[in-house]
Design an enzyme around this catalytic site. Structure first.
Site, mmCIF file in Angstrom:
data_model
loop_
_atom_site.group_PDB
_atom_site.id
_atom_site.type_symbol
_atom_site.label_atom_id
_atom_site.label_comp_id
_atom_site.label_asym_id
_atom_site.label_seq_id
_atom_site.Cartn_x
_atom_site.Cartn_y
_atom_site.Cartn_z
ATOM 1 N N ASN A 88 0.849 -1.188 0.000
ATOM 2 C CA ASN A 88 0.000 0.000 0.000
ATOM 3 C C ASN A 88 0.888 1.242 0.000
ATOM 4 O OD1 ASN A 88 -2.445 1.526 0.257
ATOM 5 N ND2 ASN A 88 -2.009 1.808 2.441
ATOM 6 N N HIS A 111 0.782 5.169 1.268
ATOM 7 C CA HIS A 111 -0.001 6.004 2.187
ATOM 8 C C HIS A 111 0.636 7.397 2.277
ATOM 9 C CE1 HIS A 111 -2.621 6.876 5.578
ATOM 10 N NE2 HIS A 111 -1.583 7.447 6.150
ATOM 11 N N SER A 133 4.619 6.779 2.554
ATOM 12 C CA SER A 133 5.194 5.495 2.966
ATOM 13 C C SER A 133 4.657 4.384 2.080
ATOM 14 C CB SER A 133 4.779 5.154 4.405
ATOM 15 O OG SER A 133 5.046 6.205 5.294
ATOM 16 N N ASP A 179 -2.999 0.579 7.837
ATOM 17 C CA ASP A 179 -1.776 1.396 7.715
ATOM 18 C C ASP A 179 -0.700 1.005 8.736
ATOM 19 O OD1 ASP A 179 -3.060 2.814 5.687
ATOM 20 O OD2 ASP A 179 -3.866 4.297 7.072
HETATM 21 C C1 GRF Z 1 -2.233 8.790 -2.714
HETATM 22 O O1 GRF Z 1 -1.883 9.976 -2.058
HETATM 23 C C2 GRF Z 1 -2.051 7.600 -1.826
HETATM 24 O O2 GRF Z 1 -1.044 7.752 -0.883
HETATM 25 C C3 GRF Z 1 -3.374 7.541 -1.105
HETATM 26 O O3 GRF Z 1 -4.321 7.928 -2.058
HETATM 27 C C4 GRF Z 1 -3.715 8.769 -3.038
HETATM 28 C C5 GRF Z 1 -3.993 8.173 -4.374
HETATM 29 O O4 GRF Z 1 -3.589 9.005 -5.423
HETATM 30 N N1 GRF Z 1 -3.597 6.244 -0.521
HETATM 31 P P1 GRF Z 1 -3.692 8.499 -6.919
HETATM 32 O O5 GRF Z 1 -5.109 7.983 -7.111
HETATM 33 O O6 GRF Z 1 -2.678 7.436 -7.134
HETATM 34 O O7 GRF Z 1 -3.457 9.716 -7.750
#
Ligand code: GRF
Length: 191
Positions: A104, A106, A133, A142
């Site tokens: 994932n 985050h 991260s 998370d």
């Molecule tokens: C990212 O900031 C990721 O960390 C979070 O959601 C956002 C997704 O952005 N989990 P994208 O859809 O890849 O542009």
């Protein structure tokens, strides 16, 4: 890959995997849960197969995750990357893959600012830096082992939009090499 929103990390990873020096990782499938999301449009443009598995069509998180798992297994997927997947995932999906096969991204320096409002929370807390991260997915949200992080400084001028853009920039840099490293590891261990 699993995505709910804009899909910029999805696109960054697809482009990275298409580089000539990246031989072992291919983005085979995108699963989205929100019809018409940006990730869907990116997949169309990039020529990556995608499928909508809408959580609104299922009675529980577990049933939704079971449908996702079935699809991933049918496609023989080895590594699952959640990039902007705005759903809490259950043991149905997590336990269907070997440990460390779900990643994932985050938007915070975990363990700080877990949860779905990490950027807003960092701004609210008034911290001078945050970041992003990449971590392995475990049942606690998370909370899995952290594989990579990048810092982003917060200035007085930053708002949600500008900070989010800075974090995205870093995400696009740190996620793809980690996915490649995982793919190499899988290829070495399982051929
Ligand atoms: C990212 O900031 C990721 O960390 C979070 O959601 C956002 C997704 O952005 N989990 P994208 O859809 O890849 O542009």
């Amino acid at each position: 890959m699993l995505a709910s929103g804009s899909g910029s990390n999805f696109e960054a990873l697809v482009n990275y995997c298409r580089r000539k020096d990246v031989l072992v990782a291919t983005v085979c499938l995108l699963i989205v849960n929100n019809p018409g999301c940006g990730a869907e449009a990116r997949a169309e443009r990039l020529g990556i197969p995608w499928i909508l598995i809408n959580h609104r069509d299922f009675d529980s998180r577990e049933l939704h995750d079971a449908a996702i798992t079935n699809t991933l297994k049918k496609e023989d997927i080895d590594l699952v990357v959640l990039a902007g997947w705005m759903r809490i995932i259950t043991s149905e999906l997590i336990n269907a893959f070997p440990k460390g096969s779900l990643l994932n991204i985050h938007p915070s320096l975990l363990p700080a600012f877990k949860g779905g409002a990490a950027i807003a929370d960092a701004l609210l807390a008034g911290v001078v830096k945050t970041g992003c991260s990449v971590h392995e997915v475990v049942l606690d949200v998370d909370a899995g082992p952290i594989l990579a992080q990048a810092e982003v400084l917060i200035t007085k001028a930053d708002d949600h939009e500008s900070l989010s853009a800075k974090i995205h920039q870093q995400e696009h840099l740190i996620l793809p090499p980690i996915v490649l490293a995982k793919a190499r590891h899988l290829a070495q261990n399982y051929g």
